[in-house]
Design an enzyme around this catalytic site. Structure first.
Site, short mmCIF file in Angstrom:
data_model
loop_
_atom_site.label_atom_id
_atom_site.label_comp_id
_atom_site.label_asym_id
_atom_site.label_seq_id
_atom_site.Cartn_x
_atom_site.Cartn_y
_atom_site.Cartn_z
N ASN A 9 0.69 -1.21 -0.12
CA ASN A 9 -0.12 -0.20 -0.59
C ASN A 9 1.54 1.48 0.19
O ASN A 9 1.50 1.37 0.91
CB ASN A 9 -0.94 -0.03 1.28
N LYS A 11 0.33 4.06 -0.63
CA LYS A 11 -0.43 5.34 0.40
C LYS A 11 -0.13 7.01 -0.53
O LYS A 11 -0.34 6.16 -1.93
CB LYS A 11 0.51 5.38 1.60
N HIS A 97 -9.28 1.20 5.57
CA HIS A 97 -8.24 1.20 5.78
C HIS A 97 -8.78 2.63 7.22
O HIS A 97 -8.63 3.01 6.92
CB HIS A 97 -6.85 2.03 5.01
N GLU A 99 -6.32 4.86 8.08
CA GLU A 99 -6.35 5.62 7.45
C GLU A 99 -7.77 6.32 6.80
O GLU A 99 -7.90 7.84 7.31
CB GLU A 99 -5.40 6.82 6.97
N GLU A 169 -5.10 -5.16 10.58
CA GLU A 169 -4.02 -3.94 10.51
C GLU A 169 -4.57 -3.49 12.20
O GLU A 169 -4.84 -2.18 12.32
CB GLU A 169 -3.65 -2.94 9.46
N GLY A 175 3.28 2.23 10.19
CA GLY A 175 4.13 3.29 10.46
C GLY A 175 4.57 4.01 11.91
O GLY A 175 5.05 4.84 11.77
N SER A 215 3.82 -2.80 10.15
CA SER A 215 5.77 -2.11 10.08
C SER A 215 6.12 -3.69 9.96
O SER A 215 7.40 -4.15 10.65
CB SER A 215 5.56 -2.19 11.94
P1 13P Z 1 3.19 0.01 7.84
O1 13P Z 1 4.06 -0.55 6.75
O2 13P Z 1 4.20 1.43 6.50
O3 13P Z 1 3.28 0.16 8.69
O4 13P Z 1 1.74 0.18 7.17
C1 13P Z 1 0.61 -0.18 6.64
C2 13P Z 1 -0.20 -0.25 6.78
O5 13P Z 1 -0.91 0.31 6.88
C3 13P Z 1 -0.13 -0.71 5.31
O6 13P Z 1 -1.93 -0.79 4.72
#
Ligand code: 13P
Length: 252
Positions: A9, A11, A97, A99, A169, A175, A215
């Protein structure tokens, strides 16, 4: 059949030039040595999807969108419909997601509509769910996860789940550099599979792929993927570098 999947992803990262370079790097890295049943998916931003479809045409890499609107078309400034995606040759969309839930107020009820619109247009859905740090600390994580899945997905028919990929997740691991331990991931994945067994039966529960995201790095991927109910990963930061992403893919 349950598939092994590694999805990146991206983003809101990578302009067109950078996206092309990253795809070139990924293609070079993953050309050889993948097990038959492993899928590799990348999710660039909307503006780079068309180019990504073109650049991955003759490779095993599949392209997904990161979001879509639930309506067929209409006065929704700034939004993108399922039909616009399929028309570009996109077959997969990420929905739910954290976010999107947190910064764009996407609720379980809205996500149920988005899932219906995606499936109705022949898209496969990578459906994300997971608890916040607060929920984890207060021990509510099982309940939160169960509610998210029930509200957004459990109105579907058994046969719809051939087009759904789940992605657990935990928000506290996204992150942050803080990964859920392989045991914590396995615990939730097994719980989710059990929920599906209760609601839809063993066959559906055992066929659905459940990815872990939060992560995941080359250094920890192998251990997480070794757990029996972890069928792959949804990768954020480490998917932005071809060598790291490839190393994660190869550790499945
Ligand atoms: P990270 O791997 O940067 O923690 O992000 C995970 C994520 O949100 C994938 O959709």
């Amino acid at each position: 059949m349950k598939q092994k999947i590694v999805a990146g992803n991206w983003k809101m990262n990578k302009n067109l030039k950078e996206a092309k370079e990253l795809i070139k790097g990924i293609k070079k890295e993953v050309k050889a040595g993948l097990k038959d049943n492993t899928r590799v998916i990348i999710a660039p931003s909307f503006v780079n999807l068309q180019s990504a479809v073109k650049k991955t045409k003759k490779s095993i890499v599949e392209v997904a969108a990161q979001n879509m609107h639930q309506a067929k078309s209409g006065a929704y400034t700034g939004e993108v419909s399922a039909d616009m995606l399929t028309n570009l040759g996109i077959g997969i969309v990420i929905l739910g997601h954290s976010e999107r839930r947190e910064y764009f107020a996407e609720t379980d009820e809205l996500l149920a509509k988005k899932v219906d619109a995606a499936l109705g247009n022949g898209l496969e859905v990578v459906f994300c769910f997971g608890e916040s740090l607060e929920d984890r600390r207060s021990g509510n994580h099982f309940e939160i996860v169960e509610n998210q899945l029930k509200k957004a997905l459990f109105h579907l028919q058994k046969e719809n789940f051939k087009d759904i990929i789940l992605a657990y997740e935990p928000v506290w691991a996204i992150g942050t550099g803080e990964t859920a331990s392989p045991e914590q991931a396995q615990e939730i994945h097994a719980f989710v599979r059990e929920l599906f067994t209760k609601e839809y039966g063993d066959e559906t529960a055992n066929a659905i792929s459940i990815l872990y995201g939060g992560s995941v790095k080359p250094a920890n991927a192998k251990e997480i993927f070794s757990k029996p109910d972890v069928d792959g990963g949804l990768i954020g930061g480490a998917a932005l570098n071809a060598e790291d992403f490839a190393a994660i893919i190869k550790s499945i």
